[in-house]
Design an enzyme around this catalytic site. Structure first.
Site, PDB file in Angstrom:
ATOM      1  N   LYS A 186      -2.853  14.022  -3.763  1.00  0.00           N
ATOM      2  CA  LYS A 186      -4.091  13.347  -4.173  1.00  0.00           C
ATOM      3  C   LYS A 186      -4.722  12.647  -2.964  1.00  0.00           C
ATOM      4  CE  LYS A 186      -1.166   9.499  -5.636  1.00  0.00           C
ATOM      5  NZ  LYS A 186      -0.588   8.800  -6.778  1.00  0.00           N
ATOM      6  N   TYR A 223     -14.998 -11.664  17.193  1.00  0.00           N
ATOM      7  CA  TYR A 223     -15.732 -12.390  16.146  1.00  0.00           C
ATOM      8  C   TYR A 223     -14.975 -13.641  15.705  1.00  0.00           C
ATOM      9  CZ  TYR A 223     -19.032  -8.575  15.445  1.00  0.00           C
ATOM     10  OH  TYR A 223     -20.016  -7.640  15.621  1.00  0.00           O
TER      11      TYR A 223
HETATM   12  C1  LIG Z   1       0.811   8.976  -6.464  1.00  0.00           C
HETATM   13  C2  LIG Z   1       1.815   9.259  -7.480  1.00  0.00           C
HETATM   14  C3  LIG Z   1       3.086   9.748  -7.121  1.00  0.00           C
HETATM   15  C4  LIG Z   1       3.536   9.889  -5.690  1.00  0.00           C
HETATM   16  O1  LIG Z   1       4.023   8.642  -5.238  1.00  0.00           O
HETATM   17  P1  LIG Z   1       4.636   8.442  -3.780  1.00  0.00           P
HETATM   18  O2  LIG Z   1       5.076   7.036  -3.761  1.00  0.00           O
HETATM   19  O3  LIG Z   1       3.529   8.709  -2.810  1.00  0.00           O
HETATM   20  O4  LIG Z   1       5.742   9.429  -3.641  1.00  0.00           O
HETATM   21  C5  LIG Z   1       3.949  10.077  -8.149  1.00  0.00           C
HETATM   22  N1  LIG Z   1       3.602   9.927  -9.442  1.00  0.00           N
HETATM   23  C6  LIG Z   1       2.400   9.439  -9.808  1.00  0.00           C
HETATM   24  C7  LIG Z   1       2.087   9.282 -11.248  1.00  0.00           C
HETATM   25  C8  LIG Z   1       1.488   9.076  -8.849  1.00  0.00           C
HETATM   26  O5  LIG Z   1       0.301   8.576  -9.219  1.00  0.00           O
END
Ligand SMILES: *Cc1c(COP(=O)(O)O)cnc(C)c1O
Length: 371
Positions: free
Chosen positions: A49, A268
């Site tokens: 994702k 800044y």
């Molecule tokens: C993003 C996500 C994962 C992956 O998690 P990581 O900590 O990056 O391994 C697994 N399950 C769900 C439901 C997620 O949203």
């Protein structure tokens, strides 16, 4: 690392390139998947994702060809992924939100997660001739997505009777799998143990859960950040501790350097005051590139030396302490995080999580793929 090192040894020009770039090492990604295959003999769902956690979906997908399935968060991500891989199982982690998304899920053979009644209703639009694989989500204590355990039998009964269903599987998600001893994790494990007895395939573990060996070998693990070589465990845990290799090396160039006197301020708000005469350099990366603004400061690496970031991060620049460096610096490449500077350490300094750093890289940064 080779490519990155070669750049820093190029002859220095008085007119440097800004050179803000992310080098994506695809063989490291394949290596990391293999590490997880060693830790988990069962099925592995590669979670890609958010444009593969900021690494670029198209760069990453070919390197993960040996996974059992992919997972993404949104329908747009799923469609982009289907273009890159026409075969593999794709799981939509939040499911679909309306009829249109459901029609796309059908057309592109996506697996949907079902966590709310409106999604159970949407399943009724699936053609009887289809066999849609469904992941019924149980909230085992995170209080985010999913039905309660006591609602499960009821939901299963409804879904089983809907035409067009393929395999129904169960899933849940840990809130604190980085902490195996805490009460929340222990009570989530108890609920997962109940889910395991129900005669369905299931999926519980994310990266932390696998690294902490909470995974049962029969399950489908959902591994995201670990594929990019990063340990999410905090507490000075690094991907390297598990033989993982960083998939991203982020670098930028020094675009100016100068000497300042004790008592002078930098950046800044004048948040940093030099306690002695110093040599400082300006690096062409800022929060508009994805180097986050924070109340806290971290460091970068120049010529193998870890040097502090001084004062506030600007939109396009940071200032670093190069007092220990003698030679000409303009044009020199600086490691922001990656091969010689673990992102876990940078995130800890900034009081952020590595997820936020990799997902925060903006489109201004150039991507280079290293095989
Ligand atoms: C993003 C996500 C994962 C992956 O998690 P990581 O900590 O990056 O391994 C697994 N399950 C769900 C439901 C997620 O949203």
């Amino acid at each position: 690392m080779t490519d990155v090192t070669d750049h820093s040894s190029q002859s220095l020009d008085s007119r440097p390139e800004r050179g803000t770039a992310a080098y994506i090492n695809t063989s490291h990604i394949s290596h990391n998947l293999n590490v997880f295959k060693g830790l988990h003999p069962g099925k592995i769902i590669a979670v890609v994702k958010a444009d593969a956690y900021g690494h670029g979906l198209k760069n990453v997908v070919p390197a993960l060809i040996d996974c059992d399935a992919f997972a993404v968060a949104t329908i747009e991500e799923a469609l982009a992924l289907r273009q890159l891989n026409s075969e593999k199982k794709i799981m939509l982690l939040e499911g679909v939100f309306n009829d249109y998304e459901m029609s796309l899920a059908i057309a592109h053979r996506l697996d949907v997660v079902i966590h709310q009644d409106y999604q159970v209703e949407l399943l009724k639009t699936v053609p009887a001739t289809h066999d849609m694989d469904v992941w019924l989500k149980i909230d085992s204590g995170m209080n985010r997505l999913g039905f309660r355990l006591d609602q499960l039998a009821d939901k299963l009964n409804i879904i089983k009777d809907i035409d067009g269903m393929g395999q129904i599987r169960l899933m849940s998600h840990f809130a604190s799998s980085d902490d195996i001893h805490c009460q929340q994790t222990r009570s989530q494990i108890k609920i997962n143990d109940q889910i395991k007895t129900m005669g369905y395939e299931y999926s519980f573990s994310n990266t932390s859960a696998v690294l902490n060996q909470l995974n049962t070998h029969e399950e489908w693990c959902r591994v995201g950040i670990g594929l990019f070589g990063i340990s999410p465990l905090g507490m000075e845990s690094y991907g390297g501790d598990f033989k993982l290799k960083p998939a991203m090396h982020l670098s930028a160039n020094i675009i100016a350097s100068k000497y300042i006197k004790a008592g002078e301020k930098i950046g800044y708000g004048g948040h940093y005051t030099a306690s002695q005469n110093m040599r400082i350099a300006v690096v062409g990366i800022g929060y508009a590139d994805g180097y986050p603004w924070s109340e806290h400061n971290s460091a970068v690496k120049v010529d193998g030396l870890r040097v502090a970031v001084l004062g506030r991060v600007s939109m396009d620049m940071i200032v670093i302490d190069v007092s220990k460096l003698k030679h000409k610096l303009t044009g020199k490449q600086v490691t922001i995080w990656g091969n010689d500077l673990p992102i876990e350490a940078v995130a800890a300094d900034l009081k952020l999580i590595p997820y936020a750093l990799i997902c925060g890289i903006t489109k201004r940064v150039k991507y280079h793929v290293i095989q």
